[in-house]
Design an enzyme around this catalytic site. Structure first.
Site, PDB file in Angstrom:
ATOM      1  N   GLU A  61       4.576  -5.214   8.557  1.00  0.00           N
ATOM      2  CA  GLU A  61       3.192  -5.048   8.072  1.00  0.00           C
ATOM      3  C   GLU A  61       2.621  -6.352   7.512  1.00  0.00           C
ATOM      4  O   GLU A  61       1.404  -6.525   7.447  1.00  0.00           O
ATOM      5  CB  GLU A  61       3.143  -3.969   6.974  1.00  0.00           C
ATOM      6  CG  GLU A  61       3.350  -2.567   7.500  1.00  0.00           C
ATOM      7  CD  GLU A  61       3.243  -1.490   6.413  1.00  0.00           C
ATOM      8  OE1 GLU A  61       3.058  -0.326   6.769  1.00  0.00           O
ATOM      9  OE2 GLU A  61       3.364  -1.810   5.211  1.00  0.00           O
TER      10      GLU A  61
ATOM     11  N   HIS B  84      -1.337   4.740   9.761  1.00  0.00           N
ATOM     12  CA  HIS B  84       0.057   5.148   9.938  1.00  0.00           C
ATOM     13  C   HIS B  84       0.117   6.416  10.782  1.00  0.00           C
ATOM     14  O   HIS B  84       0.520   7.471  10.290  1.00  0.00           O
ATOM     15  CB  HIS B  84       0.722   5.368   8.580  1.00  0.00           C
ATOM     16  CG  HIS B  84       0.780   4.155   7.701  1.00  0.00           C
ATOM     17  ND1 HIS B  84      -0.317   3.659   7.036  1.00  0.00           N
ATOM     18  CD2 HIS B  84       1.798   3.323   7.384  1.00  0.00           C
ATOM     19  CE1 HIS B  84       0.036   2.584   6.335  1.00  0.00           C
ATOM     20  NE2 HIS B  84       1.305   2.357   6.540  1.00  0.00           N
TER      21      HIS B  84
ATOM     22  N   HIS C 246       0.820  -1.227   0.000  1.00  0.00           N
ATOM     23  CA  HIS C 246       0.000   0.000   0.000  1.00  0.00           C
ATOM     24  C   HIS C 246       0.857   1.281   0.000  1.00  0.00           C
ATOM     25  O   HIS C 246       0.519   2.264   0.655  1.00  0.00           O
ATOM     26  CB  HIS C 246      -0.988  -0.024   1.178  1.00  0.00           C
ATOM     27  CG  HIS C 246      -0.346  -0.063   2.530  1.00  0.00           C
ATOM     28  ND1 HIS C 246      -0.913  -0.692   3.614  1.00  0.00           N
ATOM     29  CD2 HIS C 246       0.824   0.445   2.990  1.00  0.00           C
ATOM     30  CE1 HIS C 246      -0.136  -0.552   4.668  1.00  0.00           C
ATOM     31  NE2 HIS C 246       0.923   0.139   4.316  1.00  0.00           N
TER      32      HIS C 246
ATOM     33  N   HIS D  26      10.483  -3.654   3.186  1.00  0.00           N
ATOM     34  CA  HIS D  26      10.873  -2.247   3.130  1.00  0.00           C
ATOM     35  C   HIS D  26      11.275  -1.746   4.500  1.00  0.00           C
ATOM     36  O   HIS D  26      10.771  -2.210   5.514  1.00  0.00           O
ATOM     37  CB  HIS D  26       9.794  -1.347   2.508  1.00  0.00           C
ATOM     38  CG  HIS D  26       8.479  -1.233   3.225  1.00  0.00           C
ATOM     39  ND1 HIS D  26       7.648  -2.297   3.496  1.00  0.00           N
ATOM     40  CD2 HIS D  26       7.819  -0.129   3.697  1.00  0.00           C
ATOM     41  CE1 HIS D  26       6.539  -1.853   4.091  1.00  0.00           C
ATOM     42  NE2 HIS D  26       6.627  -0.544   4.227  1.00  0.00           N
TER      43      HIS D  26
HETATM   44  C1  DHB Z   1       5.934   3.878   2.509  1.00  0.00           C
HETATM   45  C2  DHB Z   1       4.939   3.927   3.494  1.00  0.00           C
HETATM   46  C3  DHB Z   1       4.221   2.791   3.801  1.00  0.00           C
HETATM   47  O1  DHB Z   1       3.217   2.819   4.711  1.00  0.00           O
HETATM   48  C4  DHB Z   1       4.477   1.589   3.182  1.00  0.00           C
HETATM   49  O2  DHB Z   1       3.772   0.526   3.565  1.00  0.00           O
HETATM   50  C5  DHB Z   1       5.464   1.527   2.192  1.00  0.00           C
HETATM   51  C6  DHB Z   1       6.180   2.678   1.873  1.00  0.00           C
HETATM   52  C7  DHB Z   1       6.685   5.121   2.158  1.00  0.00           C
HETATM   53  O3  DHB Z   1       6.501   6.150   2.839  1.00  0.00           O
HETATM   54  O4  DHB Z   1       7.443   5.088   1.186  1.00  0.00           O
HETATM   55 FE    FE Z   2       2.524   0.992   5.342  1.00  0.00          FE
END
Ligand code: DHB
Ligand code: FE
Length: 289
Positions: free
Chosen positions: A244, A59, A12, A197
């Site tokens: 996540e 978030h 997402h 990530h």
């Molecule tokens: C980013 C934010 C998110 O919540 C995520 O799941 C993936 C990437 C971002 O800020 O790049």
């Molecule tokens: Fe996220």
């Protein structure tokens, strides 16, 4: 009786929402990512649900550090797209399904999962980006999402966060709740976030293709074993925000095979690196009962 017809899993990333909103989907950087969702949009047109039960994490948008529910179910009639600092995304408000949401809250709480009931909650990219990816162009007449959505928030931002095992068990409870609802609704359950990530610190930008794909294999073939993945593995292998992925286990736990039914059909699987600084994973599983 209502039924869980399918589960959908997708990352997402907020930059995906920006690319959509600014008309950049055909730019060379983004084109391969959006191409991976073309079959999904067709599948959504062919398999339109009555309700989407959408598991995501807020978030620090609706919930600040003042109050952090582990699991929260949105029971309101509607939810506004949140302002995450650049104004709300130009997408429709989300229409809820208060009757089904209240029924699920009643059933799941009676199955000993202590949900927080939320009647006001702006929804951030965690919810709106998956909807945009899966629904594509909206009906020009109504300019509305194709069906009501029940937002279900999971805390994966502030430790302690729930285990994969707990999430998987919660999915099983949600399936029972849906199946005990009187109306014959087709319900899809979506799990969002991930894949690998890390947004901060010395390892920012971490991507782990091999681990992501092995985890996807196990999520499909042996979800119970997958649900035993400890927190430390997500963080070490998939980066701090890779945690996540526990939300995907809620959707997977709600599928029929987990309760002794037939195994689901993999309708679509997609993996793409990078989108911003994130590995994008996507899966559609259809129930066969
Ligand atoms: C980013 C934010 C998110 O919540 C995520 O799941 C993936 C990437 C971002 O800020 O790049
Ligand atoms: Fe996220």
């Amino acid at each position: 009786m209502a039924k869980i017809t399918a589960s959908v899993y997708t990352s997402h990333v907020p930059a995906i929402g920006v690319a959509l909103d600014l008309g950049k989907t055909q730019e060379p950087y983004w084109q391969p990512l959006f191409a991976g969702y073309e079959p999904s949009k067709q599948w959504m047109r062919d398999n339109r649900p009555d309700v989407i039960f959408l598991v995501y994490n807020d978030h620090a948008t609706a919930f600040s550090l003042e109050v952090i529910p582990t699991f929260a179910i949105g029971c309101a009639a509607e939810f506004e797209p949140a302002d995450e600092g650049w104004g709300p995304r130009p997408v429709p408000k989300v229409i809820g399904h208060p009757e089904l949401a209240s029924h699920i809250a009643q059933s799941v709480i009676q199955q000993d999962f202590d949900l927080t009931i939320v009647n006001k909650m702006p929804v951030d990219h965690g919810l709106t980006v998956p909807l945009s990816l899966m629904c594509g162009e909206l009906d020009p007449q109504t300019q509305a999402w194709p069906c009501p959505v029940i937002p279900f928030h999971v805390n994966v931002v502030q430790y302690p966060v729930p285990s994969g095992r707990r999430c998987f068990q919660l999915g099983q409870a949600i399936r029972k709740a849906v199946e005990s609802y009187d109306e014959p609704l087709k319900v899809q359950i979506w799990g969002t976030g991930g894949m690998s990530h890390q947004l901060q610190g010395p390892r920012a930008g971490l991507i782990n293709r091999e681990w992501d794909n092995a985890w996807l294999d196990q999520l499909i073939a042996d979800p119970k074993a997958c649900s035993e993945t400890p927190h430390i593995d997500y963080v070490r292998e998939a980066g701090s925000e890779g945690i996540e992925l526990v939300m995907w286990l809620i959707a997977r736990g709600a599928m029929a095979d987990v309760a002794g039914g037939p195994v689901p059909t993999v309708k679509h699987r997609f993996y793409h690196v990078p989108a911003s600084n994130t590995a994008v994973g996507h899966l559609i599983l259809e129930n066969n009962s």
